[in-house]
Design an enzyme around this catalytic site. Structure first.
Site, mmCIF file in Angstrom:
data_model
loop_
_atom_site.group_PDB
_atom_site.id
_atom_site.type_symbol
_atom_site.label_atom_id
_atom_site.label_comp_id
_atom_site.label_asym_id
_atom_site.label_seq_id
_atom_site.Cartn_x
_atom_site.Cartn_y
_atom_site.Cartn_z
ATOM 1 N N ASN A 239 2.008 -10.041 -2.607
ATOM 2 C CA ASN A 239 2.512 -10.302 -1.263
ATOM 3 C C ASN A 239 2.893 -11.773 -1.132
ATOM 4 O O ASN A 239 2.251 -12.652 -1.701
ATOM 5 C CB ASN A 239 1.522 -9.860 -0.171
ATOM 6 C CG ASN A 239 0.139 -10.446 -0.318
ATOM 7 O OD1 ASN A 239 -0.313 -10.689 -1.432
ATOM 8 N ND2 ASN A 239 -0.531 -10.666 0.790
ATOM 9 N N GLU B 34 4.005 -4.362 -2.830
ATOM 10 C CA GLU B 34 4.669 -3.143 -3.301
ATOM 11 C C GLU B 34 6.188 -3.310 -3.266
ATOM 12 O O GLU B 34 6.883 -2.975 -4.221
ATOM 13 C CB GLU B 34 4.285 -1.940 -2.416
ATOM 14 C CG GLU B 34 2.808 -1.606 -2.412
ATOM 15 C CD GLU B 34 2.021 -2.348 -1.329
ATOM 16 O OE1 GLU B 34 2.337 -3.512 -1.015
ATOM 17 O OE2 GLU B 34 1.069 -1.744 -0.797
ATOM 18 N N GLU C 178 3.699 -14.277 1.929
ATOM 19 C CA GLU C 178 3.728 -14.469 3.382
ATOM 20 C C GLU C 178 4.692 -15.591 3.750
ATOM 21 O O GLU C 178 5.123 -16.368 2.901
ATOM 22 C CB GLU C 178 2.316 -14.769 3.893
ATOM 23 C CG GLU C 178 1.394 -13.579 3.736
ATOM 24 C CD GLU C 178 -0.001 -13.803 4.302
ATOM 25 O OE1 GLU C 178 -0.728 -12.814 4.411
ATOM 26 O OE2 GLU C 178 -0.357 -14.955 4.610
ATOM 27 N N CYS D 87 1.344 -0.149 3.235
ATOM 28 C CA CYS D 87 1.686 -0.030 4.658
ATOM 29 C C CYS D 87 2.844 0.966 4.816
ATOM 30 O O CYS D 87 3.494 1.347 3.841
ATOM 31 C CB CYS D 87 2.046 -1.394 5.240
ATOM 32 S SG CYS D 87 3.693 -1.977 4.783
ATOM 33 N N CYS E 245 6.273 -0.062 3.370
ATOM 34 C CA CYS E 245 6.352 0.097 1.915
ATOM 35 C C CYS E 245 6.465 1.566 1.531
ATOM 36 O O CYS E 245 7.204 1.907 0.602
ATOM 37 C CB CYS E 245 5.130 -0.536 1.244
ATOM 38 S SG CYS E 245 5.214 -2.344 1.251
HETATM 39 ZN ZN LIG Z 1 3.665 -3.012 2.780
#
Ligand SMILES: [Zn+2]
Length: 138
Positions: free
Chosen positions: A45, A58, A47, A89, A92
């Protein structure tokens, strides 16, 4: 849980990617990896101060594979800093549904263990697909 050498290898790559996560705001570092045409693609990830521009691990892995010409997604492993792992999530899941078979196996893991496995179709029961675009009436 008995794991094949292939899944262990994908998991290792996801754990490695998790270490590169840029998560200064949430401190929630995620790594993801999957197999495509025999190659493993991983992502973390990333940010952003705007929050909205944040990209999940992902989707990072999907973009990496696509940009190298690989559109098939198999055996996704997601590593989160939680006790029993966490699923991707919804955003994704939608992106995964564009390229993966509904039966895609998603392995829920931490850096210590793979805790469970679930199919994409069970997490996202009704994805929006190409065929839905063809159904427009106006
Ligand atoms: Zn996600």
């Amino acid at each position: 849980m008995k794991l094949s050498p292939k899944i262990k290898k994908i998991w290792k790559e996801a754990v490695k990617a998790q270490k590169f996560a840029y998560a200064p705001y949430s401190k929630f570092k995620v790594g993801a990896a999957f197999s495509s045409d025999g190659k493993i693609f991983a992502g973390c990830n990333v940010e952003n101060a705007s929050y909205g521009a944040t990209i999940c691990a992902e989707r990072g892995a999907v973009l990496k594979a696509l940009s190298e010409g690989h559109q098939k997604i198999e055996d996704l492993v997601v590593v989160t800093p939680t006790k029993k792992g966490a699923p991707p999530c919804a955003l994704c899941l939608q992106v995964l549904s564009e390229f993966a078979d509904p039966h895609l196996k998603i392995w829920i893991a931490t850096s210590k263990a793979i805790h469970s496995q679930i199919r994409l179709k069970d997490l996202l029961t009704v994805p929006f697909l190409k065929k839905d675009l063809k159904n427009k009436t106006q």
